[in-house]
Every structure is written in structure tokens, then in C-alpha cells.
Design an enzyme around this catalytic site. Structure first.
Site, PDB file in Angstrom:
ATOM      1  N   LYS A 102       4.360  -0.839  15.714  1.00  0.00           N
ATOM      2  CA  LYS A 102       3.290  -1.564  15.015  1.00  0.00           C
ATOM      3  C   LYS A 102       2.475  -2.412  16.000  1.00  0.00           C
ATOM      4  O   LYS A 102       1.255  -2.471  15.924  1.00  0.00           O
ATOM      5  CB  LYS A 102       3.887  -2.496  13.943  1.00  0.00           C
ATOM      6  CG  LYS A 102       4.209  -1.799  12.652  1.00  0.00           C
ATOM      7  CD  LYS A 102       4.607  -2.801  11.582  1.00  0.00           C
ATOM      8  CE  LYS A 102       5.199  -2.074  10.396  1.00  0.00           C
ATOM      9  NZ  LYS A 102       5.880  -2.948   9.457  1.00  0.00           N
ATOM     10  N   ASP A 115       5.384  -9.122  15.938  1.00  0.00           N
ATOM     11  CA  ASP A 115       6.157  -8.264  15.029  1.00  0.00           C
ATOM     12  C   ASP A 115       7.277  -7.634  15.833  1.00  0.00           C
ATOM     13  O   ASP A 115       7.080  -7.278  17.006  1.00  0.00           O
ATOM     14  CB  ASP A 115       5.254  -7.163  14.424  1.00  0.00           C
ATOM     15  CG  ASP A 115       5.886  -6.532  13.184  1.00  0.00           C
ATOM     16  OD1 ASP A 115       5.336  -6.733  12.087  1.00  0.00           O
ATOM     17  OD2 ASP A 115       6.921  -5.844  13.320  1.00  0.00           O
ATOM     18  N   CYS A 170       4.476  -7.006  -5.149  1.00  0.00           N
ATOM     19  CA  CYS A 170       4.474  -8.446  -5.445  1.00  0.00           C
ATOM     20  C   CYS A 170       4.845  -8.781  -6.886  1.00  0.00           C
ATOM     21  O   CYS A 170       5.917  -9.331  -7.124  1.00  0.00           O
ATOM     22  CB  CYS A 170       3.108  -9.034  -5.099  1.00  0.00           C
ATOM     23  SG  CYS A 170       2.662  -8.751  -3.389  1.00  0.00           S
ATOM     24  N   LYS A 172      -2.449   0.754  -7.127  1.00  0.00           N
ATOM     25  CA  LYS A 172      -3.774   0.402  -7.668  1.00  0.00           C
ATOM     26  C   LYS A 172      -4.796   1.017  -6.719  1.00  0.00           C
ATOM     27  O   LYS A 172      -4.423   1.492  -5.635  1.00  0.00           O
ATOM     28  CB  LYS A 172      -3.945  -1.118  -7.782  1.00  0.00           C
ATOM     29  CG  LYS A 172      -3.966  -1.853  -6.440  1.00  0.00           C
ATOM     30  CD  LYS A 172      -4.313  -3.322  -6.649  1.00  0.00           C
ATOM     31  CE  LYS A 172      -4.406  -4.044  -5.310  1.00  0.00           C
ATOM     32  NZ  LYS A 172      -4.768  -5.448  -5.443  1.00  0.00           N
TER      33      LYS A 172
HETATM   34  C1  UGA Z   1      -0.889  -9.844  -6.453  1.00  0.00           C
HETATM   35  C2  UGA Z   1      -1.690 -11.089  -6.879  1.00  0.00           C
HETATM   36  O1  UGA Z   1      -2.828 -10.685  -7.643  1.00  0.00           O
HETATM   37  C3  UGA Z   1      -2.166 -11.870  -5.655  1.00  0.00           C
HETATM   38  O2  UGA Z   1      -2.837 -13.062  -6.070  1.00  0.00           O
HETATM   39  C4  UGA Z   1      -0.933 -12.225  -4.818  1.00  0.00           C
HETATM   40  O3  UGA Z   1      -1.316 -12.940  -3.631  1.00  0.00           O
HETATM   41  C5  UGA Z   1      -0.221 -10.935  -4.423  1.00  0.00           C
HETATM   42  O4  UGA Z   1       0.198 -10.237  -5.594  1.00  0.00           O
HETATM   43  C6  UGA Z   1       0.984 -11.312  -3.598  1.00  0.00           C
HETATM   44  O5  UGA Z   1       1.889 -11.949  -4.142  1.00  0.00           O
HETATM   45  O6  UGA Z   1       0.997 -11.054  -2.388  1.00  0.00           O
HETATM   46  P1  UGA Z   1      -1.571  -7.385  -5.628  1.00  0.00           P
HETATM   47  O7  UGA Z   1      -0.119  -7.041  -5.738  1.00  0.00           O
HETATM   48  O8  UGA Z   1      -2.334  -6.972  -4.423  1.00  0.00           O
HETATM   49  O9  UGA Z   1      -1.781  -8.975  -5.748  1.00  0.00           O
HETATM   50  O10 UGA Z   1      -2.247  -6.681  -6.876  1.00  0.00           O
HETATM   51  P2  UGA Z   1      -3.082  -7.063  -8.193  1.00  0.00           P
HETATM   52  O11 UGA Z   1      -4.510  -6.815  -7.927  1.00  0.00           O
HETATM   53  O12 UGA Z   1      -2.684  -8.376  -8.769  1.00  0.00           O
HETATM   54  O13 UGA Z   1      -2.556  -5.881  -9.135  1.00  0.00           O
HETATM   55  C7  UGA Z   1      -1.164  -5.768  -9.447  1.00  0.00           C
HETATM   56  C8  UGA Z   1      -0.929  -4.655 -10.434  1.00  0.00           C
HETATM   57  O14 UGA Z   1      -1.415  -5.012 -11.721  1.00  0.00           O
HETATM   58  C9  UGA Z   1      -1.578  -3.316 -10.099  1.00  0.00           C
HETATM   59  O15 UGA Z   1      -0.644  -2.290 -10.335  1.00  0.00           O
HETATM   60  C10 UGA Z   1      -2.748  -3.233 -11.059  1.00  0.00           C
HETATM   61  O16 UGA Z   1      -3.074  -1.900 -11.379  1.00  0.00           O
HETATM   62  C11 UGA Z   1      -2.194  -3.975 -12.259  1.00  0.00           C
HETATM   63  N1  UGA Z   1      -3.240  -4.603 -13.103  1.00  0.00           N
HETATM   64  C12 UGA Z   1      -4.031  -5.568 -12.580  1.00  0.00           C
HETATM   65  C13 UGA Z   1      -3.359  -4.222 -14.413  1.00  0.00           C
HETATM   66  O17 UGA Z   1      -2.616  -3.352 -14.920  1.00  0.00           O
HETATM   67  N2  UGA Z   1      -4.307  -4.823 -15.191  1.00  0.00           N
HETATM   68  C14 UGA Z   1      -5.131  -5.763 -14.700  1.00  0.00           C
HETATM   69  O18 UGA Z   1      -5.993  -6.257 -15.460  1.00  0.00           O
HETATM   70  C15 UGA Z   1      -4.996  -6.171 -13.363  1.00  0.00           C
END
Ligand code: UGA
Length: 421
Positions: A17, A12, A248, A311
């Protein structure tokens, strides 16, 4: 990679870091990660450097996991960090190496990186490129990495040896039956953006249903539960509420639309504009409900916000729906106090103008309204009876639908939730 048995050197450019990582401290909160860092900095299988030359000298395979955020003020990806990394690594590549992209990128990036490496690396064509998109979720990062539901690998047409090498690297996972899907480079790049577009669409679908439920007086949580029993729909990613945030999904649907437009296929993804709009409307709807509960004006009202992370189980506040709502309420004249179990430091840096409390109970002291915006497990375990004596007015709006309405109402609270008003 160290846990899978490999010798790993992490690179990095940020020396702070690197120093923290060498002392087994991750620069962000991810459950179990510090322990895993401690384990493998101790076994000697893992260390970190800020030197590209050392990395090039050390590695036969180089995973590029550089961030590709949204360009400031635009919808497209900012690829500057990724290309900066490749530009600096390339002149150090004196011998054959496989460069494996993990970053989420607009389709066509792997080809550009290949051209750049062939033009600038001393080893020339002996530097190979493969793409191996990352599907882990924050807060489940270790589990998703060590037990992935699939490994996708994009290869150049002449990439037979690259496939063999990647199969060796992932042997421990393949022995356990993890599907290994080989595609060309462009398809592998698209698998990742398509996956995130689908996930975002699923969340916005149920939130669009929430809007209709609100209008009809129906209950979207019951609706989602009933839908989830159809195996073609399923329960995962069907939690209605304040919508998606993070580093993401929001930027990936936008970057995907931009790239499709460049390719002349913009119309194919115009539905993602609607997905984005539904998601943004959840935040406005929460602000409207808050104003309604406060008697039509937010000026001078004390509002407690539970949750700052995008989240639960992360300290990541990038594009956090909770903080976006808190900030809007603040701009509309409310006195907002935020509490989050892990993300307070990051939230304070981003929104120093908001007030912060050190625990969930302190946050509600004297509040006219409580908003539950990130569903940390500790919030649903708190006793609403105990809290009602501390607020100015026992009113709660549940933005995530995980508080028990019966329990809160029994304790004398006015309970409302998004999608069931
Ligand atoms: C997301 C994808 O789920 C991963 O598969 C992917 O690898 C990642 O992006 C990435 O591109 O690096 P992440 O951003 O960690 O992962 O979060 P999620 O768990 O998908 O949640 C995203 C958002 O959706 C959160 O704000 C969560 O609160 C919201 N969410 C999730 C909902 O509002 N409802 C749901 O049923 C699920």
C-alpha cells in the site's frame, strides 16, 4: 491534510500500500483521490512510509485512522489493529507529541490509549491524546473532508494547548466558518457512534414503513417524498430500499450495543437490535420477491444482478446488501450473474462462486429476472426497450427505487420495487 497546507507523512504497515500511495495510487476507488495524491506527492507535502520510527521522528501530531472492524463471529469491535498501531508507535515517541484518534471506537478507548502511551512512550506524559471523530462518507470522502459540516474534538481536562494546536491544524476550515465543537474525550467518542446509530435508525425507519406500505398496497417512495418536506425530518438518508451496508453503519450499531451493555446501559440501545433486524429483513424480502417472480422456485433460474458495491460510486463490497442477496439466490439454486461498474474485482474475491459480466447489458443476457440492487447512475440511464430483447423474461425488481417504473413498463417489463409491490 496536505491540501490544507500541512507537511504530511502517511504511515501504513502494508508495504504494498505504501508503495502504491507513493506512486499516487489509492488502494481503493474514491473519486478524485488519485488526483489529489498525485498533486501532493508532486508538491512534496505528502509521502508515505511503513516505518513507525520515521513517523515518530517526523510528526508533532499523529492522526490514528486505523480501521476498527467487527470482530469475526461477534458483534463487538475488533480493536486489535488500533492497539497494535499504538503499541508500535509508543516506544518511538521520544519527544512531546499529540496523538489524535480518528477511528470509530467504543467509548472509553481514548482513555485506554492514553494510559498505554503514558506507560510505554519514552516521552511519557508529554505525549497527549485528543479524539477527533471522522464523519466522511465513502464516495464523498474528499468533499466531506474539505467541507465538513462540523469538526468535533474531544480533549483531556488539561487539553487547552491541544485545542490551540488542533485549531491551527484546521485553521483553513475554521476561517470558512466550520463549527468547531470541543467536548471531553468520552463525549467525542460517543458523538460518532451516536451519529451512525441515528443514520442507521433513519434508514430502518423508512424501510419499516416500506414493509407496512407493501402490506397496505401503498407506495413508500411517495410516502418518503411527502415526509421529507417536514424540515424536522428532511430528505437525506430517507431513501427506502434494500437497506444499509458497508464497513460502518452495520458494525457501528452492533459495537455500540455491546459497549452500552458493558456499561450497564444495554436496554437504552435495545432499539438498535430492531434497526438491525429491519435492515436484514430487506434482504430476505428481496429474495422472497425474486422467488415469487420466478414462479416459486429459484432452481436453475438465470438471474441478473445490477450492483455489487454497498452503495454507488465506491468499489467497497463490505457487508454489501447487493452481494448478500446475490449469494443467497446462488445458494438457493439460481444462476446469478453480477455486474458492477467499479466493484467487480472486490466482489470476485469475496464470492468467486458467482458469475460476473463485464457490462450491464451482458449481465441480462437470457435472464429470467433482473434485480437492481445498487443504484449506480448508469443503470437508470439504460434503455429498457433495448434490454427487453435480450432477456428470457422481461421482469425487473428495483431494490433501490431509482429506475423509472413508467419507462420500464412501457418497454414491456414487469416492474416491481421494494416497498411497492
Ligand atoms: C457512514 C456515515 O454516513 C458517515 O457519516 C460516517 O462517517 C461513515 O459511515 C463512517 O462511520 O465512516 P458510509 O458507510 O460511507 O458512511 O455510507 P452512507 O452513505 O451512510 O450509506 C450507508 C448505507 O446506507 C449504504 O448501503 C446506502 O445504500 C444505505 N442508505 C443510505 C440507504 O439505504 N438509504 C439512504 O437514504 C441512505
Amino acid at each position: 491534510m496536505a491540501e490544507l497546507g500541512h507537511q504530511v507523512l502517511g504511515m501504513d504497515s502494508d508495504v504494498d500500500k505504501v508503495h502504491a500511495l507513493n506512486s499516487a495510487r489509492a488502494p481503493f476507488f474514491e473519486q478524485g483521490l488519485d488526483d489529489l495524491l498525485a498533486k501532493h506527492t508532486a508538491t512534496g507535502r505528502l509521502r508515505f512510509t511503513a516505518s513507525y520510527a520515521e513517523a515518530a521522528d517526523f510528526g508533532d501530531t499523529h492522526f490514528l485512522a486505523v480501521g476498527t472492524p467487527q470482530l469475526h463471529g461477534e458483534q463487538a469491535y475488533d480493536l486489535s489493529h488500533l492497539f497494535n498501531a499504538v503499541t508500535q508507535l509508543a516506544p518511538c515517541l521520544n519527544r512531546p507529541a499529540l496523538i489524535v484518534g480518528k477511528s470509530t471506537v467504543p467509548v472509553g478507548t481514548a482513555a485506554r490509549i492514553t494510559d498505554l502511551l503514558h506507560a510505554t512512550a519514552p516521552a511519557g506524559q508529554a505525549v497527549r491524546v485528543a479524539w477527533n471523530p471522522e464523519f466522511l462518507r465513502e464516495s464523498f470522502a474528499i468533499r466531506d473532508t474539505l467541507n465538513p459540516d462540523r469538526i468535533v474534538v474531544g480533549l483531556h481536562p488539561s487539553g487547552g494547548a491541544d485545542e490551540t494546536l488542533l485549531r491551527t491544524i484546521y485553521a483553513a476550515l475554521l476561517d470558512r466558518g466550520t463549527p468547531f465543537i470541543v467536548t471531553d474525550l468520552v463525549t467525542s467518542e460517543l458523538v460518532k457512534t451516536a451519529a451512525n446509530a441515528f443514520l442507521a435508525t433513519k434508514i430502518s425507519f423508512i424501510n419499516a414503513m416500506a414493509e407496512v406500505c407493501e402490506a397496505a398496497g401503498a407506495n413508500v417512495h411517495q410516502l418518503a417524498f411527502a415526509l421529507s418536506h417536514d424540515v424536522r425530518i428532511g430528505p437525506a438518508g430517507m431513501q427506502p430500499g434494500l437497506g444499509f451496508g458497508g464497513g460502518c453503519l452495520p458494525k457501528d450499531i452492533r459495537g455500540f450495543m455491546v459497549r452500552a451493555g458493558e456499561l450497564g446501559a444495554g436496554q437504552a440501545l435495545s432499539f438498535l437490535r430492531e434497526v438491525d433486524a429491519i435492515n436484514t429483513r430487506r434482504r430476505s424480502r428481496m429474495v422472497d420477491l425474486a422467488r415469487e417472480q420466478c414462479g416459486g422456485t429459484l432452481k436453475g433460474k438465470r438471474i441478473a444482478v445490477w450492483g455489487a458495491a454497498f452503495k454507488p460510486n465506491t468499489d467497497d463490497v463490505r457487508d454489501s446488501p447487493a452481494l448478500a442477496v446475490a449469494q443467497t439466490l446462488h445458494q438457493m439454486g439460481a444462476n446469478v450473474t453480477v455486474y458492477d461498474p467499479m466493484a467487480l474485482d472486490n466482489a470476485r474475491k469475496l464470492y468467486p462462486q458467482l458469475d460476473y459480466a463485464n457490462d450491464a447489458t451482458a449481465a441480462v443476457e437470457g435472464a429470467a429476472l433482473l434485480l437492481h440492487l445498487t443504484e449506480w447512475p448508469e443503470f437508470s440511464q439504460l434503455d429498457p426497450h433495448h434490454l427487453s430483447g435480450r432477456v428470457a423474461s422481461p421482469q425487473v425488481i428495483d431494490g433501490r427505487g431509482t429506475l423509472d417504473p413508467v419507462h420500464w413498463r412501457e418497454a414491456g417489463w414487469t416492474y416491481r420495487s421494494l416497498g411497492h409491490s
